[in-house]
Design a protein around this motif. Sequence first.
Motif, PDB file in Angstrom:
ATOM      1  N   TYR A 154      57.431  17.694  12.046  1.00 51.50           N
ATOM      2  CA  TYR A 154      56.854  16.973  13.173  1.00 51.50           C
ATOM      3  C   TYR A 154      55.472  17.464  13.583  1.00 51.50           C
ATOM      4  O   TYR A 154      54.827  16.828  14.417  1.00 51.50           O
ATOM      5  CB  TYR A 154      57.785  17.067  14.382  1.00 51.50           C
ATOM      6  CG  TYR A 154      59.074  16.291  14.224  1.00 51.50           C
ATOM      7  CD1 TYR A 154      59.119  14.931  14.506  1.00 51.50           C
ATOM      8  CD2 TYR A 154      60.238  16.906  13.783  1.00 51.50           C
ATOM      9  CE1 TYR A 154      60.285  14.203  14.357  1.00 51.50           C
ATOM     10  CE2 TYR A 154      61.413  16.191  13.634  1.00 51.50           C
ATOM     11  CZ  TYR A 154      61.425  14.843  13.926  1.00 51.50           C
ATOM     12  OH  TYR A 154      62.590  14.133  13.769  1.00 51.50           O
ATOM     13  N   SER A 155      55.032  18.564  13.045  1.00 50.55           N
ATOM     14  CA  SER A 155      53.742  19.132  13.441  1.00 50.55           C
ATOM     15  C   SER A 155      53.240  20.075  12.362  1.00 50.55           C
ATOM     16  O   SER A 155      53.999  20.464  11.454  1.00 50.55           O
ATOM     17  CB  SER A 155      53.882  19.900  14.759  1.00 50.55           C
ATOM     18  OG  SER A 155      54.696  21.048  14.571  1.00 50.55           O
ATOM     19  N   HIS A 160      53.808  25.047   8.749  1.00 51.13           N
ATOM     20  CA  HIS A 160      53.593  26.478   8.526  1.00 51.13           C
ATOM     21  C   HIS A 160      54.935  27.203   8.403  1.00 51.13           C
ATOM     22  O   HIS A 160      55.116  28.070   7.535  1.00 51.13           O
ATOM     23  CB  HIS A 160      52.781  27.078   9.677  1.00 51.13           C
ATOM     24  CG  HIS A 160      51.396  26.530   9.781  1.00 51.13           C
ATOM     25  ND1 HIS A 160      50.655  26.586  10.929  1.00 51.13           N
ATOM     26  CD2 HIS A 160      50.613  25.903   8.855  1.00 51.13           C
ATOM     27  CE1 HIS A 160      49.482  26.003  10.722  1.00 51.13           C
ATOM     28  NE2 HIS A 160      49.440  25.584   9.475  1.00 51.13           N
ATOM     29  N   ARG A 161      55.872  26.835   9.270  1.00 54.57           N
ATOM     30  CA  ARG A 161      57.191  27.475   9.214  1.00 54.57           C
ATOM     31  C   ARG A 161      57.918  27.101   7.929  1.00 54.57           C
ATOM     32  O   ARG A 161      58.616  27.925   7.332  1.00 54.57           O
ATOM     33  CB  ARG A 161      58.031  27.071  10.432  1.00 54.57           C
ATOM     34  CG  ARG A 161      59.385  27.758  10.475  1.00 54.57           C
ATOM     35  CD  ARG A 161      59.983  27.786  11.860  1.00 54.57           C
ATOM     36  NE  ARG A 161      61.250  28.489  11.831  1.00 54.57           N
ATOM     37  CZ  ARG A 161      62.446  27.883  11.795  1.00 54.57           C
ATOM     38  NH1 ARG A 161      62.525  26.556  11.823  1.00 54.57           N
ATOM     39  NH2 ARG A 161      63.559  28.588  11.743  1.00 54.57           N
ATOM     40  N   LEU A 179      58.251  14.807   4.806  1.00 53.01           N
ATOM     41  CA  LEU A 179      57.822  13.668   5.618  1.00 53.01           C
ATOM     42  C   LEU A 179      57.054  14.195   6.810  1.00 53.01           C
ATOM     43  O   LEU A 179      57.587  14.964   7.616  1.00 53.01           O
ATOM     44  CB  LEU A 179      59.032  12.858   6.102  1.00 53.01           C
ATOM     45  CG  LEU A 179      58.670  11.660   6.984  1.00 53.01           C
ATOM     46  CD1 LEU A 179      58.133  10.510   6.126  1.00 53.01           C
ATOM     47  CD2 LEU A 179      59.872  11.181   7.795  1.00 53.01           C
ATOM     48  N   PHE A 180      55.796  13.785   6.924  1.00 55.32           N
ATOM     49  CA  PHE A 180      54.987  14.129   8.086  1.00 55.32           C
ATOM     50  C   PHE A 180      55.153  13.022   9.131  1.00 55.32           C
ATOM     51  O   PHE A 180      54.834  11.856   8.861  1.00 55.32           O
ATOM     52  CB  PHE A 180      53.511  14.257   7.708  1.00 55.32           C
ATOM     53  CG  PHE A 180      53.214  15.336   6.700  1.00 55.32           C
ATOM     54  CD1 PHE A 180      53.940  16.521   6.674  1.00 55.32           C
ATOM     55  CD2 PHE A 180      52.197  15.172   5.777  1.00 55.32           C
ATOM     56  CE1 PHE A 180      53.652  17.522   5.749  1.00 55.32           C
ATOM     57  CE2 PHE A 180      51.894  16.163   4.847  1.00 55.32           C
ATOM     58  CZ  PHE A 180      52.628  17.336   4.834  1.00 55.32           C
ATOM     59  N   VAL A 181      55.653  13.374  10.299  1.00 49.53           N
ATOM     60  CA  VAL A 181      55.836  12.411  11.382  1.00 49.53           C
ATOM     61  C   VAL A 181      54.549  12.400  12.212  1.00 49.53           C
ATOM     62  O   VAL A 181      54.196  13.401  12.833  1.00 49.53           O
ATOM     63  CB  VAL A 181      57.049  12.778  12.257  1.00 49.53           C
ATOM     64  CG1 VAL A 181      57.231  11.752  13.373  1.00 49.53           C
ATOM     65  CG2 VAL A 181      58.311  12.865  11.401  1.00 49.53           C
TER      66      VAL A 181
END
Length: 284
Positions: A154-155, A160-161, A179-181
């Motif tokens: 989501y971010s 990074h995590r 998937l980038f939201v």
Amino acid sequence: MSAAPIIPAVLAPALIAVAPNGARKLKSDHPAVPLSADELGACAASCLDAGAAMIHLHVREPGSGRHSLDVDLYRAATIAVRREAGDDIIIQATSEAAGIYSRHEQMAAMRALMPEACSLAIREIVPDDAAEPEAAAFLAELHKAGVMMQYILYSDADLHRFHDLKARGVVPGEKHFVLFVLGRYSAGQRSEPTDLLPFLHDWSNADGAFAVCAFGPKESACALAALGLNGHARIGFENNTLLSDGSVAADNAALVRQTVQHAGLMGRAIADARTARAMLAELR
């Protein structure tokens, strides 16, 4: 930090997934939101004809329409999709909590179902350090079974995590499908193509493949931005019911068709399910 993406001279075909209902949309939101197994089957067939190679599958409880992870409901929906669309579409089961299910229930459902593909939100399955050992065992089990996993982020902080979890072996494999939201926390949930840029600061082709989903009438513009940068896209009523001109789409297939018709402008052909399966099989 990963190197900046290097865009190949010849881009691979684009995988277009349809997300036709999500966890919350009802008939009151749009009469063409598919809720039953039969409706999902018909939707899969129409979206396949429009160019989708994957259906992101949510199932709902009969009567209430409440989001469910019930394995029997998933199996019934899978039968309906296969009846109407055959094997020409990938079925991706969601593990979404939607504020209802715990991570333990999410993992139990996917273990029982062992779908062809599934989506997993990192912040739900691995919410903190204490959850890592159990999550690692679960993800390793699905990876070994050959489930095509897509990790939802989501971010850029999520990304990074994700890289850290991969480096420490919590997330198995070398290359991944994510998937980038876009615009999840923006005012009114209206996404912009520029919402993709923070993610790409820490993503490269060496990491695997990415897709985007977006909210509001610029859903297709966001999808095309991703396609132009060697990514893929998820389209549908789960996040948006509007065409790019702001009018209400007749159905999910209309949203898929809008993006597919313009993909060539970004130098992309559209992947069928056979091509998409081959691409995802390389992300291990």
